[in-house]
Scaffold this active site. Structure first.
Site, mmCIF file in Angstrom:
data_model
loop_
_atom_site.group_PDB
_atom_site.id
_atom_site.type_symbol
_atom_site.label_atom_id
_atom_site.label_comp_id
_atom_site.label_asym_id
_atom_site.label_seq_id
_atom_site.Cartn_x
_atom_site.Cartn_y
_atom_site.Cartn_z
ATOM 1 N N GLU A 48 -1.625 -9.074 2.915
ATOM 2 C CA GLU A 48 -1.550 -9.715 4.238
ATOM 3 C C GLU A 48 -2.913 -10.177 4.742
ATOM 4 O O GLU A 48 -3.000 -10.995 5.663
ATOM 5 C CB GLU A 48 -0.903 -8.778 5.258
ATOM 6 C CG GLU A 48 -1.688 -7.528 5.607
ATOM 7 C CD GLU A 48 -1.348 -6.327 4.738
ATOM 8 O OE1 GLU A 48 -1.519 -5.175 5.215
ATOM 9 O OE2 GLU A 48 -0.937 -6.532 3.575
ATOM 10 N N CYS A 85 0.834 -1.198 0.000
ATOM 11 C CA CYS A 85 0.000 0.000 0.000
ATOM 12 C C CYS A 85 0.875 1.257 0.000
ATOM 13 O O CYS A 85 1.419 1.631 -1.033
ATOM 14 C CB CYS A 85 -0.972 -0.037 1.174
ATOM 15 S SG CYS A 85 -2.322 1.157 1.022
ATOM 16 N N HIS A 143 -3.514 -4.856 0.026
ATOM 17 C CA HIS A 143 -3.050 -5.441 1.297
ATOM 18 C C HIS A 143 -3.103 -6.961 1.211
ATOM 19 O O HIS A 143 -4.061 -7.597 1.688
ATOM 20 C CB HIS A 143 -3.915 -4.944 2.462
ATOM 21 C CG HIS A 143 -3.676 -3.521 2.824
ATOM 22 N ND1 HIS A 143 -2.703 -3.133 3.718
ATOM 23 C CD2 HIS A 143 -4.273 -2.384 2.392
ATOM 24 C CE1 HIS A 143 -2.716 -1.808 3.829
ATOM 25 N NE2 HIS A 143 -3.651 -1.328 3.038
#
Length: 534
Positions: free
Chosen positions: A508, A380, A506
């Protein structure tokens, strides 16, 4: 459907979320479809506007809901994908009740906590668990907190209406070790359970968080005072190496057997336990690397929770122990600090964030990775940092910046999205949720994913300025991922670099211990190669 409510007592941060997630993982191993949700008693509509100092990371779901970090644990430990229906706050409850009152839905009745607020909560319980066998609901906060009482009352009513054979209560509490006395103390748990029973809820299972073993006498005492069988007193000691040991620890306590018995379910024990393999890889790695995470909330345990967990997953996938060196971005702004703090790293990761604090330190980290051919992974803001650094030091665009940090930049290589310029409200107004990204064939990103198109979760207001894309690409910054509908830059990477990848989304939020995210796995693999070369 069967329902499990998880409450907590004595203090916060006891691990209710991890307990719920681990139980969900064990029940999935028994062949059940499980979903987990979180009810939080705070008045914020969601945590999207909360400071990381207050709340830790904001976990974004596929449908764009900004939620508590515990929902990250739920998705990592179980197979289900959650939605905004699985996250409820007091703010949402009261907002909905007041809207109904304003519309006249209550037909002139006096609107009260009971039944109107509690009914709203009960409706959300049912809505959050369609098409599953078991719905686990964690109630945030601590039993006895005034703001949590409507939720506990709703749980009490729900259990009464559904029938106790289909509902169980699990209470997570603290059994502290008092060093001066040299023993564990059960009184806090006794008081916490007594408070819960005052409300009208009798826990079926008590999970005891402790750092010393519960001996048989203590278990007998807790059984007596909490009015539960001895086998329902579950020891949850601090795990030694990883949170992924917790499902195995609870399984040793036969918690899954107990829960199935209480719910009247008879299912065989699993032949294979994926958690044994996961923990085995964590405990017996073949490789070891050190990754530097350069951020502005490094001192906070939970600010980059999903990032740290995804790095762990990548280590599991590569049979590698990953040592994370947390580096405060502001510290890199001092003279000579970059070399001193970044030398010896096998990879550099710059996570997401907002605001200009520490920005120049992050830019310095990206430059060090580019010039020293160290694997770099930007998430990001980490992509925006990489683009700014490249524009300044390769394209020689003096003053290149993001309009977030410098609205008057002569070269705004990162700019606010057009539709965001009209936004006034801060909550739930960013570009949120899952969007498509088309990958450029032959790139690092395309090889990592192994498919031509992907979907990833977003949370941002700023994007790469398309006016500069052609110049960036001619100089060697490859755009390897684009949003096909709007031509927005999603992934960039360097042409002549071993591994330099940055993404606007993102990743993750889509990594699991048994299925590492492809880019995280590729990043750690690149770090292993880099370590082998040095």
């Amino acid at each position: 459907m069967k329902y499990i409510f998880v409450t907590g007592g004595v203090v916060s941060s006891l691990g209710k979320g991890l307990t719920a997630a681990s139980l969900g993982a064990l029940l999935e191993l028994r062949g059940l479809r499980v979903r987990i949700q979180k009810f939080d008693p705070y008045l914020n509509v969601d945590p999207g506007t909360m400071s990381p100092f207050q709340h830790g990371e904001v976990y974004v779901l596929e449908d764009g809901a900004e939620t508590d970090l515990d929902l990250g644990h739920y998705e990592r430990f179980t197979s289900g994908k959650l939605s905004r229906l699985n996250s409820l706050t007091s703010g949402q409850v009261y907002e909905s009740v007041i809207q109904k009152e304003r519309r006249g839905d209550y037909l002139g009745k006096t609107v009260q906590v009971i039944p109107h607020v509690t009914n709203e909560i009960k409706e959300r319980i049912a809505a959050g668990g369609k098409d599953v066998d078991i719905l686990i609901t964690e109630i945030g906060g601590t039993t006895g907190d005034i703001e949590g009482l409507p939720f506990l009352e709703a749980m009490r009513q729900f259990a009464h209406e559904a029938g106790r054979g289909d509902v169980i209560f699990i209470h997570v509490t603290l059994v502290p070790y008092v060093a001066a006395a040299g023993e564990l103390k059960t009184k806090p748990t006794q008081q916490s359970v007594a408070k819960l029973r005052e409300i009208g809820i009798q826990p079926d299972v008590v999970v005891c968080r402790c750092d010393h073993p519960l001996n048989p006498d203590l278990r007998d005492k807790l059984s007596l005072f909490c009015n539960i069988p001895v086998k329902a007193v579950i020891e949850a000691r601090d795990v030694e190496h990883s949170i992924y040991e917790l499902p195995l620890a609870l399984q040793r306590e036969r918690m899954d057997d107990l829960v199935l018995e209480l719910l009247g379910l008879k299912l065989p024990r699993p032949r294979k336990n994926i958690w044994e393999e996961i923990v085995g890889r964590i405990l017996n790695p073949k490789h070891e690397v050190t990754i530097g995470v350069v951020g502005k909330y490094i001192e906070l345990q939970d600010a980059y929770k999903s990032v740290y967990e995804s790095v762990t997953h990548a280590g599991i996938a590569n049979n590698c122990k990953v040592n994370v060196r947390r580096i405060d971005a502001e510290d890199l702004q001092a003279k000579g600090a970059v070399a001193a703090k970044l030398r010896g790293l096998d990879g550099i990761l710059v996570p997401g964030g907002f605001g200009d604090r520490g920005t120049e330190g992050k830019i310095a980290a990206a430059r060090w990775a580019r010039e020293h051919r160290i694997p770099y992974y930007g998430l990001c803001l980490g992509l925006q940092i990489a683009v700014i650094e490249f524009a300044r030091n390769v394209l020689k665009l003096k003053g290149a910046n993001s309009t977030e940090f410098d609205p008057r930049s002569p070269h705004p290589v990162i700019n606010m999205m057009e539709e965001q310029k009209k936004v006034i409200d801060k909550g739930a107004t960013m570009r949120l949720g899952s969007y498509e990204c088309a990958l450029t064939p032959g790139t690092i990103a395309a090889r990592a994913y192994g498919v031509p198109s992907i979907r990833e979760r977003h949370r941002h207001r700023f994007e790469v300025n398309n006016d500069y894309v052609a110049r960036l690409e001619r100089a060697g910054l490859v755009v390897s991922g684009l949003n096909p509908r709007r031509n927005l830059v999603e992934i960039v990477e360097l042409k002549n670099h071993p591994w330099f990848v940055a993404v606007q989304f993102h990743p993750e939020f889509q990594s699991k211990p048994n299925k590492a995210h492809p880019l995280f796995a590729a990043f750690v693999a690149a770090a292993i190669k880099h370590r082998g070369r040095t």
